[in-house]
Design an enzyme around this catalytic site. Structure first.
Site, PDB file in Angstrom:
ATOM      1  N   CYS A   1      56.915  73.253  -2.735  1.00  0.00           N
ATOM      2  CA  CYS A   1      58.049  74.292  -2.359  1.00  0.00           C
ATOM      3  C   CYS A   1      57.261  75.281  -1.354  1.00  0.00           C
ATOM      4  O   CYS A   1      57.786  75.762  -0.535  1.00  0.00           O
ATOM      5  CB  CYS A   1      58.851  74.752  -3.522  1.00  0.00           C
ATOM      6  SG  CYS A   1      59.950  73.365  -4.191  1.00  0.00           S
TER       7      CYS A   1
ATOM      8  N   CYS B   1      57.005  74.240   2.022  1.00  0.00           N
ATOM      9  CA  CYS B   1      57.965  73.394   2.679  1.00  0.00           C
ATOM     10  C   CYS B   1      58.681  74.278   3.642  1.00  0.00           C
ATOM     11  O   CYS B   1      59.073  75.504   3.801  1.00  0.00           O
ATOM     12  CB  CYS B   1      58.954  73.191   1.684  1.00  0.00           C
ATOM     13  SG  CYS B   1      60.523  72.191   2.278  1.00  0.00           S
TER      14      CYS B   1
ATOM     15  N   GLU C   1      60.101  49.366   9.590  1.00  0.00           N
ATOM     16  CA  GLU C   1      61.081  49.811   8.728  1.00  0.00           C
ATOM     17  C   GLU C   1      61.358  48.818   7.530  1.00  0.00           C
ATOM     18  O   GLU C   1      61.632  49.131   6.413  1.00  0.00           O
ATOM     19  CB  GLU C   1      62.315  50.055   9.436  1.00  0.00           C
ATOM     20  CG  GLU C   1      62.188  51.252  10.416  1.00  0.00           C
ATOM     21  CD  GLU C   1      61.946  52.652   9.535  1.00  0.00           C
ATOM     22  OE1 GLU C   1      62.531  52.711   8.724  1.00  0.00           O
ATOM     23  OE2 GLU C   1      61.205  53.547  10.329  1.00  0.00           O
TER      24      GLU C   1
END
Length: 366
Positions: A198, A201, A34
């Site tokens: 999109c 998605c 991270e």
């Protein structure tokens, strides 16, 4: 289905599952990934992560290592405060947590270099804790999904996104790894900054930006600022097979790394080198010291996040027949063959590699 359910179902089929820091609940390994992934692409991090773990397999090994070893392995990743905080965090875990890396977000956030989103990510993957994350990818996903106006970097907009993120968490803690990874994967692979995908998605049905045809307008872009330009003169001072390096201050660019001495333009490079190597009490005119001619090398530019730096290098050599002058405070003579063991800023490593490669003296430590 809720956002969380759609995202989890998608991630389990289409998400990333083979990254070297996945499929573990070891908080040390999760935390390391991270920190490295902050402001750095996955493809860049993988090699660094694997080399880091090979050298520091656990928090005890990292805490016990000299800072130079940590910075050397970090060199090239940038944002060097992350490496210094990484080292400090490991030492804190050893001292305050008896070597047991915490897994609760409330505990993790108290450690050096760990912010709210990083703490939540570690807690989600290591302990399945229901805590929301909010990195750049997640800000973009939520800004589009909820059609949030305003620069996500603004505090008021960011606070609104955090509030929304808290309402979208899955009900079961065991779903937190897939949900958290799903947000990261969606932002990295589909809901990208430009050309978002999109049509495939999993959130398209309820995404307000897509419904309104505004996915290319959100998130609201940050106002562009003209990057200021700075310049510096770096001195490559050699004595035989060694080059003079200077430790950078802990704060500021390249904090804690070994770099080349810098000099202003009010003096010639030879005068600056002379001032460094021969203290004022024993100083002679620069022309009378055992310095060879100064050679101007090709200038080049290095781009930082907030400014552009033009570097003008000068090569100077101390006569090998003369005694080696002692290195000034915060400096050292480093053998060229051993430079790879040190943490050097990327442009300095590139400069010296290019210079010594032409002399058949690679920076690769043999």
């Amino acid at each position: 289905m809720s956002l969380a359910e759609d995202l989890i179902a998608w991630q389990r089929v289409h998400g990333r599952h083979t990254l070297p820091w996945q499929n573990t609940r070891d908080p040390y390994r999760i935390w390391l990934s991270e920190i490295m992934l902050q402001q750095t692409q996955v493809s860049t991090v993988i090699g660094y992560y694997e080399r880091f773990l090979a050298r520091f397999p656990d928090v005890a090994a990292l805490a016990a290592a000299p800072q130079d070893d940590v910075l050397a392995l970090w060199a090239g990743l940038g944002y060097y405060a992350r490496a210094r905080n990484l080292h400090k965090c490991a030492q804190t875990v050893m001292q305050a947590w008896n070597g047991r890396f915490p897994t609760r977000a409330a505990d993790l956030i108290t450690l050096p270099g760990i912010g709210r989103s990083t703490a939540a990510a570690v807690a989600a993957f290591a302990a399945h804790e229901r805590s929301p994350i909010m990195d750049g990818n997640v800000k973009r996903v939520f800004s589009r999904y909820f059609a949030i106006e305003g620069d996500p970097g603004r505090k008021d907009v960011e606070n609104r996104l955090w509030t929304l993120a808290e309402t979208q968490l899955p009900e079961q803690g065991d779903d937190m790894p897939a949900y958290t990874q799903g947000l990261m994967d969606l932002g990295a692979t589909l809901c990208t900054r430009s050309r978002p995908s999109c049509p495939i998605c999993p959130l398209q049905g309820d995404c307000q930006a897509r419904i309104q045809g505004r996915q290319h307008l959100l998130p609201t872009p940050r106002a562009r600022k003209v990057q200021p330009r700075r310049s510096t003169r770096m001195l490559i001072i050699e004595y035989g097979p060694s080059v003079l390096l200077q430790r950078r201050p802990a704060q500021g660019i390249w904090g804690g790394l070994w770099s080349l001495p810098e000099a202003d333009e009010s003096h010639t490079p030879a005068e600056s080198a002379h001032t460094l190597l021969w203290p004022a009490a024993h100083r002679q005119p620069a022309s009378q010291t055992p310095l060879g001619e100064e050679t101007e090398l090709a200038a080049f530019e290095h781009v930082f996040t907030h400014f552009r730096l033009t570097i003008q290098p000068w090569l100077l050599q101390v006569n090998i027949q003369a005694p080696c002058p002692p290195a000034p405070p915060d400096m050292m003579w480093a053998e060229r063959q051993k430079l790879a063991r040190l943490g050097l800023p990327a442009p300095v490593e590139k400069l010296l590699s290019g210079l010594y490669a032409s002399q058949q003296n690679s920076l690769i430590d043999t």
